[in-house]
Design a protein around this motif. Structure first.
Motif, PDB file in Angstrom:
ATOM      1  N   ARG A 192       1.580  20.114  18.165  1.00 57.27           N
ATOM      2  CA  ARG A 192       1.169  18.758  18.535  1.00 57.27           C
ATOM      3  C   ARG A 192       0.613  18.008  17.324  1.00 57.27           C
ATOM      4  NH1 ARG A 192       0.845  17.105  23.581  1.00 57.27           N
ATOM      5  NH2 ARG A 192      -0.867  15.695  23.075  1.00 57.27           N
ATOM      6  N   LYS A 193      -0.105  18.720  16.469  1.00 52.31           N
ATOM      7  CA  LYS A 193      -0.626  18.093  15.247  1.00 52.31           C
ATOM      8  C   LYS A 193       0.519  17.652  14.334  1.00 52.31           C
ATOM      9  CE  LYS A 193      -5.157  18.405  15.671  1.00 52.31           C
ATOM     10  NZ  LYS A 193      -6.048  17.223  15.599  1.00 52.31           N
ATOM     11  N   SER A 194       1.591  18.440  14.331  1.00 55.22           N
ATOM     12  CA  SER A 194       2.720  18.142  13.427  1.00 55.22           C
ATOM     13  C   SER A 194       3.473  16.884  13.831  1.00 55.22           C
ATOM     14  CB  SER A 194       3.695  19.322  13.389  1.00 55.22           C
ATOM     15  OG  SER A 194       4.434  19.414  14.605  1.00 55.22           O
ATOM     16  N   LEU A 195       3.293  16.435  15.090  1.00 57.20           N
ATOM     17  CA  LEU A 195       3.981  15.235  15.540  1.00 57.20           C
ATOM     18  C   LEU A 195       3.468  13.983  14.832  1.00 57.20           C
ATOM     19  CD1 LEU A 195       4.107  15.973  19.383  1.00 57.20           C
ATOM     20  CD2 LEU A 195       5.886  16.400  17.680  1.00 57.20           C
ATOM     21  N   ASN A 196       2.195  14.036  14.401  1.00 50.23           N
ATOM     22  CA  ASN A 196       1.584  12.897  13.713  1.00 50.23           C
ATOM     23  C   ASN A 196       1.358  13.141  12.223  1.00 50.23           C
ATOM     24  OD1 ASN A 196       1.302  11.488  16.227  1.00 50.23           O
ATOM     25  ND2 ASN A 196      -0.500  12.748  16.669  1.00 50.23           N
ATOM     26  N   ASN A 197       1.343  14.411  11.856  1.00 46.45           N
ATOM     27  CA  ASN A 197       1.020  14.757  10.474  1.00 46.45           C
ATOM     28  C   ASN A 197       1.800  16.016  10.095  1.00 46.45           C
ATOM     29  OD1 ASN A 197      -0.241  14.724   7.978  1.00 46.45           O
ATOM     30  ND2 ASN A 197      -2.052  15.823   8.709  1.00 46.45           N
ATOM     31  N   ASN A 221      -8.693  19.468  10.404  1.00 47.49           N
ATOM     32  CA  ASN A 221      -7.768  18.837  11.347  1.00 47.49           C
ATOM     33  C   ASN A 221      -7.555  19.683  12.599  1.00 47.49           C
ATOM     34  OD1 ASN A 221      -5.920  17.987   8.446  1.00 47.49           O
ATOM     35  ND2 ASN A 221      -7.178  16.562   9.615  1.00 47.49           N
ATOM     36  N   LYS A 245       0.201  19.048  26.651  1.00 48.45           N
ATOM     37  CA  LYS A 245      -1.260  18.963  26.575  1.00 48.45           C
ATOM     38  C   LYS A 245      -1.927  19.440  27.866  1.00 48.45           C
ATOM     39  CE  LYS A 245      -4.985  15.882  25.115  1.00 48.45           C
ATOM     40  NZ  LYS A 245      -5.337  14.522  24.652  1.00 48.45           N
TER      41      LYS A 245
END
Length: 395
Positions: free
Chosen positions: A139-144, A153, A79
């Motif tokens: 990074r989005k794929s880590l939660n979704n 999103n 990040k």
């Protein structure tokens, strides 16, 4: 560190590396051959003026290449690094607005004068979009799961892309806008997003992109539709109708391509580089290659570029890591799209945009960023090989 280097050497992608080196050296030779007359007449310098400058560019480019090759690609999803890259890109583009340099023949304010060279931020933007999109989506794929992602999103990547496109289009640099758009869609397609979500994303891009283009045309239409650019559109439809004006360059490109035949007239023996093609070492270097080395020379270059694109896509399809997949797909798509735009302009398939031929044409910022991209692709390739070996051992 020693263990890491050992892993790297054992899993190094030598075919990809040597193809990159071959194209750079081949391009250097052709730059020397094609630019001799331009150096003497236009720059009033020695025949090897552009050759020496490109040799320096390649030497400088070796540093980012090594950094990209040894810096683990996993960190591009960090990040803090993403924030630093984004702020850096924004500062560079704003700096371009204030201190940009444009040349009369292109009408584009797309370079920054660094004193020792003119640097083109749109080249940085191409790699930035690949790494930023790949990192943000990962990074989005880590939660979704990525297949469940919707346009809402990932609003921040969309806004960043719009800002970059707006800045580059404002220069204006139409060729770079086309490449940046193609790269964005390639990275998204490789993300694993569902086809339904991808169509939604494409629709959002199309609507926002259309509004952005309409706004830019409203504000800067007179600067975009210059006599030079309108001439390129007219030439695209019928170049021979404007053979003494806007069609002069492309017609002489046709003559160069036609004169080469199968084997060419011989290295260094081009006639069209003797003042007929204005910038034979830049976007029209393939015409000189065709004239001097014939169809065989053209096939050699296309085979090298095609191998890099194929290898990049192969890496993307083999890996199970979405970050590696998006980076590899983005870099290979960048090279493929830019090659198509360059050759399409030279051959008359599309209007001329002034886009360089990757690894072959003269240019400092282009070879530096493409070398960094190649280093990153080699790093991804190494990890994919390690991943495959672990799977085999586990099986």
């Amino acid at each position: 560190m020693r263990k890491y280097i050992g892993y790297y050497i054992r899993n190094f992608d030598y075919p990809l590396f040597f193809t990159y080196v071959f194209l750079c050296l081949f391009g250097l030779i052709m730059i020397y051959s094609s630019s001799m007359m331009v150096a003497i007449v236009k720059e009033e310098e020695a025949p090897d003026y552009y050759y020496i400058k490109q040799l320096i560019n390649l030497t400088v480019a070796s540093i980012p290449f090594i950094i990209g090759a040894f810096f683990p690609y996993k960190h591009y999803s960090n990040k803090k690094l993403m924030v630093m890259m984004t702020l850096g890109m924004i500062i560079v583009l704003i700096w371009l607005w204030i201190f940009g340099v444009g040349f009369e023949q292109t009408g584009s304010k797309s370079w920054l004068d660094l004193g020792f060279m003119n640097f083109q931020p749109s080249e940085v933007a191409k790699l930035f979009i690949i790494l930023y999109f790949a990192g943000a989506f990962y990074r989005k794929s880590l939660n979704n799961p990525l297949e469940n992602l919707q346009p809402n999103n990932i609003i921040y990547p969309i806004l960043i892309w719009i800002f970059v496109i707006f800045c580059v289009a404002n220069e204006p640099d139409i060729g770079a806008v086309m490449i940046l758009s193609g790269i964005a869609f390639a990275v998204i397609a490789a993300s694993g997003m569902s086809f339904k979500a991808y169509l939604k994303f494409f629709s959002v891009f199309a609507i926002l992109g259309g509004l952005l283009i309409a706004f830019i045309l409203l504000v800067k239409g007179d600067k975009i539709f210059t006599e030079n650019r309108l001439g390129r559109l007219k030439v695209f439809l019928n170049p021979f109708e404007y053979e003494t004006g806007s069609g002069y360059q492309i017609i002489n490109g046709y003559i160069a391509i036609g004169a080469g035949g199968l084997e060419g007239v011989g290295l260094g023996q081009s006639v069209q580089k003797l003042g007929y093609l204005p910038e034979p070492h830049n976007d029209f270097i393939m015409a000189i290659i065709a004239e001097e080395l014939g169809v065989l020379g053209v096939i050699l270059v296309l085979a090298g570029l095609g191998f890099i694109v194929f290898r990049g896509l192969q890496i993307a399809m083999k890996t199970e890591d979405p970050l590696a997949r998006m980076i590899a797909a983005g870099i290979s798509s960048w090279i493929a799209i830019q090659t198509f735009i360059n050759l399409g302009g030279v051959s008359g398939l599309i209007p001329l945009t002034g886009v360089t031929l990757p690894y072959i044409s003269y240019g400092g910022s282009s070879i530096i960023m493409l070398s960094l991209a190649m280093g990153i692709l080699l790093n991804v390739s190494m990890y994919v090989k390690l991943e495959s070996k672990k799977k085999l051992r586990g099986g």
